[in-house]
Enzyme design. Structure first.
Site, PDB file in Angstrom:
ATOM      1  N   LYS A 184       0.833  -1.208   0.000  1.00  0.00           N
ATOM      2  CA  LYS A 184       0.000   0.000   0.000  1.00  0.00           C
ATOM      3  C   LYS A 184       0.872   1.265   0.000  1.00  0.00           C
ATOM      4  CE  LYS A 184      -3.641  -2.411  -0.257  1.00  0.00           C
ATOM      5  NZ  LYS A 184      -4.332  -3.270   0.660  1.00  0.00           N
TER       6      LYS A 184
HETATM    7  C1  LIG Z   1      -5.432  -4.377   1.026  1.00  0.00           C
HETATM    8  C2  LIG Z   1      -6.914  -4.276   0.963  1.00  0.00           C
HETATM    9  C3  LIG Z   1      -7.736  -4.673   2.031  1.00  0.00           C
HETATM   10  C4  LIG Z   1      -7.222  -5.407   3.227  1.00  0.00           C
HETATM   11  O1  LIG Z   1      -6.248  -4.717   3.918  1.00  0.00           O
HETATM   12  P1  LIG Z   1      -5.483  -5.482   5.119  1.00  0.00           P
HETATM   13  O2  LIG Z   1      -4.768  -4.351   5.806  1.00  0.00           O
HETATM   14  O3  LIG Z   1      -4.548  -6.445   4.471  1.00  0.00           O
HETATM   15  O4  LIG Z   1      -6.502  -6.121   5.968  1.00  0.00           O
HETATM   16  C5  LIG Z   1      -9.090  -4.463   1.933  1.00  0.00           C
HETATM   17  N1  LIG Z   1      -9.632  -3.894   0.846  1.00  0.00           N
HETATM   18  C6  LIG Z   1      -8.891  -3.527  -0.207  1.00  0.00           C
HETATM   19  C7  LIG Z   1      -9.555  -2.882  -1.376  1.00  0.00           C
HETATM   20  C8  LIG Z   1      -7.503  -3.722  -0.188  1.00  0.00           C
HETATM   21  O5  LIG Z   1      -6.777  -3.392  -1.253  1.00  0.00           O
END
Ligand SMILES: *Cc1c(COP(=O)(O)O)cnc(C)c1O
Length: 374
Positions: free
Chosen positions: A181
């Site tokens: 991210k």
């Molecule tokens: C990465 C992601 C999540 C989950 O995030 P985590 O921190 O791994 O729980 C949920 N929704 C979307 C759209 C994502 O890209």
């Protein structure tokens, strides 16, 4: 040449900050987590940030704190990571999908309206690739039908649309600090809200429903704590807060850099038989995604791999995945736009360490693959 799908941009100062934390007293949810929450709240423009161990946890707790559970329905997008829908399932409620807009993959407000029934309690829009959903339209729908809105802002810390940012028109926005991210510490997440009571409740639920958190318990002489709710173990910690805290200062600049990379990609890709998802407003430029002809998608992925290029799929429509199919009996064409996008989509390398020559190599390889007969 080898081009990674993603490279983080953690710097020496972040690492030093982690080392300092490891040399201090507090490792779990303590003063640095608190500092991180304040600083991230300032960045997002929201009154409260509650740091959690994932975005999945944020989605789950937001639903629980708003009283959603068995017998309820929550409307969300089938064009998302599975966590958006599994968080709903974990509360005992049922995820109900609404199809997405063909040009951009964002949940379609008209499809949301059609999906609303007597059991509907909330909507979870997903700001796909960094482009925000039309939150003004969703606010209107939610007001008309008395629904909560929880935003999946995992792709969209920095985005804006119609002068609205995540969390501003909803009950809560959920962020992710997962490995790939824009703001990352490997694993982590946060819930943002302007609702005081909701923030308080999430703080309680993230730590077993205990009336005092570790930092409060550490303060001076021992004081008894009570368990006032049945909670979860979803708290964040000071080691990872140390890793994140200075990254916040670099978010705006990095967004500009990704915006520039985006323009470079667009210019280089001219003339190829691909579709670029539409951007509306100010994107957070989280993923660079191209839609290729569906019958060639898997081959393109394989050949990009052969050229040493990391590429991935965000996402195959989740209603077509085995568990969802078994659980709810969806046919692929139940949500035709999501299905189509899920069959066409490829995410290419997109991060500030990506060099121009690497970007051009990716585009040239893609050209070669797509221009071959078939
Ligand atoms: C990465 C992601 C999540 C989950 O995030 P985590 O921190 O791994 O729980 C949920 N929704 C979307 C759209 C994502 O890209």
């Amino acid at each position: 040449m080898k081009v990674e799908f993603f490279k983080h941009s953690i710097q020496e100062e972040d690492i030093q900050n982690v080392v300092n934390t490891l040399n201090s007293v507090f490792l779990t949810t303590g003063p640095l987590t608190c500092q991180f929450e304040k600083k991230f709240a300032e960045f997002t423009g929201l009154q409260h940030i509650v740091a959690l161990n994932s975005c999945t946890a944020a989605l789950h707790l937001a639903l629980l704190a708003l009283g959603i559970g068995p017998g309820d329905e929550v409307i969300t997008s089938p064009m998302t990571f599975i966590a958006t829908a599994t968080a709903i399932t974990h509360t005992g409620a049922t995820p109900v999908f609404a199809d997405v807009i063909q040009k951009n993959g964002l949940i379609d407000p008209n499809c949301i309206v059609s999906a609303i029934g007597p059991k509907t309690k909330a909507i979870i829009p997903v700001h796909l690739y960094g482009t925000m959903v039309d939150m003004k339209a969703l606010r209107q729908i939610a007001d008309q039908h008395n629904l909560f809105i929880i935003e999946d802002a995992a792709h969209c810390i920095e985005g804006e649309r119609d002068s609205i940012r995540p969390g501003q028109l909803s009950d809560a926005a959920c962020y992710s600090f997962y490995a790939t991210k824009n703001l990352t510490c490997g694993e982590g997440g946060a819930l943002g809200t302007n609702n005081n009571d909701l923030a308080k409740k999430i703080r309680l639920l993230r730590q077993h429903g205990m009336s005092k958190e570790a930092a409060d318990r550490y303060n001076g002489t021992y004081q008894h704590w009570d368990m006032v709710e049945l909670g979860w173990k979803y708290n964040f910690n000071d080691i990872l807060s140390a890793l994140l805290i200075n990254q916040i200062d670099r978010l705006h600049h990095q967004l500009e850099q990704r915006n520039h990379l985006y323009e470079q990609y667009i210019a280089a890709l001219v003339g190829l038989n691909i579709t670029i998802p539409e951007i509306i407003g100010k994107s957070a430029y989280h993923l660079f995604t191209v839609w290729v002809p569906a019958h060639r998608r898997d081959l393109v992925l394989k050949e990009l791999g052969n050229y040493g290029i990391g590429a991935t799929v965000n996402y195959r429509a989740i209603h077509t995945l085995k568990w969802f199919k078994q659980q709810f009996g969806y046919l692929p064409d139940a949500f035709p736009n999501a299905f189509e996008i899920g069959s066409c989509t490829i995410s290419l390398p997109f991060y500030i360490k990506l060099k121009t020559e690497e970007l051009l190599y990716v585009v040239n390889c893609l050209k070669k693959i797509l221009n071959r007969s078939q």
